[in-house]
Design an enzyme around this catalytic site. Structure first.
Site, short mmCIF file in Angstrom:
data_model
loop_
_atom_site.label_atom_id
_atom_site.label_comp_id
_atom_site.label_asym_id
_atom_site.label_seq_id
_atom_site.Cartn_x
_atom_site.Cartn_y
_atom_site.Cartn_z
N PHE A 1 -2.39 5.42 -8.51
CA PHE A 1 -2.17 5.10 -7.19
C PHE A 1 -0.61 5.31 -6.60
O PHE A 1 -0.53 5.84 -5.60
CB PHE A 1 -2.42 3.54 -7.18
CG PHE A 1 -2.33 2.85 -5.83
CD1 PHE A 1 -2.55 3.55 -4.70
CD2 PHE A 1 -1.84 1.27 -5.64
CE1 PHE A 1 -2.64 2.72 -3.39
CE2 PHE A 1 -1.98 0.82 -4.44
CZ PHE A 1 -2.18 1.40 -3.25
N HIS B 1 0.79 -1.17 0.04
CA HIS B 1 -0.06 0.04 -0.04
C HIS B 1 0.95 1.13 0.08
O HIS B 1 0.69 2.07 -0.93
CB HIS B 1 -1.04 0.05 1.23
CG HIS B 1 -1.87 1.00 1.18
ND1 HIS B 1 -3.04 1.22 1.97
CD2 HIS B 1 -1.96 2.15 0.66
CE1 HIS B 1 -3.69 2.35 1.81
NE2 HIS B 1 -3.25 2.95 0.76
N GLU C 1 0.41 7.98 -3.80
CA GLU C 1 1.20 7.58 -2.66
C GLU C 1 2.50 8.52 -2.62
O GLU C 1 3.03 8.96 -1.56
CB GLU C 1 1.77 6.28 -2.68
CG GLU C 1 0.84 5.17 -2.28
CD GLU C 1 0.03 5.32 -0.95
OE1 GLU C 1 0.68 5.53 -0.21
OE2 GLU C 1 -1.31 5.48 -0.85
N HIS D 1 2.66 10.94 0.68
CA HIS D 1 3.75 10.45 1.49
C HIS D 1 5.17 10.78 1.08
O HIS D 1 6.12 11.12 2.00
CB HIS D 1 3.55 8.87 1.80
CG HIS D 1 1.97 8.76 2.35
ND1 HIS D 1 1.63 8.86 3.52
CD2 HIS D 1 0.96 8.37 1.73
CE1 HIS D 1 0.43 8.76 3.84
NE2 HIS D 1 -0.01 8.13 2.71
P1 AMP Z 1 -3.36 6.74 1.70
O1 AMP Z 1 -3.90 8.02 1.21
O2 AMP Z 1 -1.92 6.61 1.55
O3 AMP Z 1 -3.81 6.80 3.49
O4 AMP Z 1 -4.01 5.52 1.12
C1 AMP Z 1 -5.59 5.71 1.04
C2 AMP Z 1 -6.15 5.85 -0.41
O5 AMP Z 1 -5.36 4.75 -1.17
C3 AMP Z 1 -7.45 5.63 -0.64
O6 AMP Z 1 -7.93 6.61 -1.41
C4 AMP Z 1 -7.54 4.17 -0.92
O7 AMP Z 1 -8.87 4.02 -1.69
C5 AMP Z 1 -6.60 3.93 -1.97
N1 AMP Z 1 -5.95 2.65 -2.08
C6 AMP Z 1 -5.69 1.70 -0.99
N2 AMP Z 1 -5.23 0.63 -1.64
C7 AMP Z 1 -5.25 0.79 -2.87
C8 AMP Z 1 -4.98 -0.11 -3.92
N3 AMP Z 1 -4.78 -1.32 -3.66
N4 AMP Z 1 -5.22 0.35 -5.15
C9 AMP Z 1 -5.68 1.63 -5.41
N5 AMP Z 1 -6.18 2.48 -4.52
C10 AMP Z 1 -5.82 1.93 -3.07
#
Ligand code: AMP
Length: 240
Positions: free
Chosen positions: A113, A63, A117, A121
């Site tokens: 995605f 993730h 990230e 982050h």
């Molecule tokens: P974060 O902002 O890093 O805390 O991650 C949360 C976001 O990542 C949310 O919008 C989730 O829907 C998305 N997310 C989490 N896992 C996945 C994945 N495997 N593929 C695509 N989006 C993801």
């Protein structure tokens, strides 16, 4: 004359101290490295979509790698000028598709995605890891942790069975040396499921460490480890 010298000395010491604060200020204290079980992501009440490159393997996917503070808070979106540039990680692309699969809908190739990230982050650890190193380091951590095998070594498999939360944490401590944090989700039948595993990593991104702080525990004492290989093809995919 003597007091002039000591004044100069004090000024020099102050300048050096200021430079030390500016140059070596710690932007964060440690990383959470988060691995996600696709069988749980796809078992949520909301839908999942396989990447455009095909259904991921039955393995934990990455993730993210998230800079954190020891008080539990975290920095985010630290550099709006640093956009995600895929050409910087072209050598990592096929590994990213395998180890860091996108599962959100609609079906996509991962760029969105990974870009999310990086922006949220990765830009907060940019002084330690540039964009290429951020993704390469995260991929290396996945091999280092070898989570599915670590759990299998303790007789814990993605077979739809329920396992105690403590046995899962114990197996990971046994295999890696460190206790993880476990995130759970609740599926459509109300089952608490193994969703994500967080390990703590030092600020270089290379070494696992004891977690300075854990997020709040939300799992039940018995949690399900759902299968991913037997997950039915989502209806919206089979219709295509
Ligand atoms: P974060 O902002 O890093 O805390 O991650 C949360 C976001 O990542 C949310 O919008 C989730 O829907 C998305 N997310 C989490 N896992 C996945 C994945 N495997 N593929 C695509 N989006 C993801």
């Amino acid at each position: 004359m003597k007091s002039m010298h000591s004044k100069n000395l004090i000024i020099r010491v102050l300048i050096i101290q200021c430079l030390a604060v500016v140059c070596f200020a710690q932007e964060f204290d440690f990383f959470y490295f988060s691995l996600q079980w696709p069988g749980s992501y796809c078992d949520l009440k909301r839908s999942c979509c396989y990447p455009s490159t095909g259904k991921p393997a039955s393995d934990f996917g990455i993730h993210g790698l998230w800079p954190n503070y020891i008080d539990g808070s975290y920095p985010s979106n630290c550099d709006p000028d640093s956009s995600f540039n895929e050409s910087m990680i072209s050598d990592l692309r096929s590994k990213m598709q395998k180890e860091w699969p996108t599962l959100s809908c609609p079906s996509a190739n991962g760029t969105e995605f990974w870009g999310h990230e990086w922006k949220k982050h990765g830009t907060c650890s940019e002084s330690v890891l540039d964009q290429h190193d951020y993704f390469a380091t995260t991929l290396n951590l996945k091999s280092q942790v070898n989570l599915l095998q670590t759990l299998a070594n303790a007789g814990i498999y993605p077979d739809g069975e329920f396992y105690s939360l403590e046995s899962i944490k114990g197996a990971i401590k046994q295999g890696t040396g460190y206790t993880p944090h476990i995130e759970c989700n609740v599926n459509a039948w109300g089952n608490s499921q193994l969703y994500e595993v967080y390990m703590c990593v030092d600020t270089s991104g290379s070494n696992l460490i004891k977690c300075p702080i854990f997020p709040r525990e939300r799992c039940k004492s018995q949690i399900q480890f759902p299968s991913f290989s037997n997950v039915e093809t989502p209806s919206f995919l089979s219709a295509i």
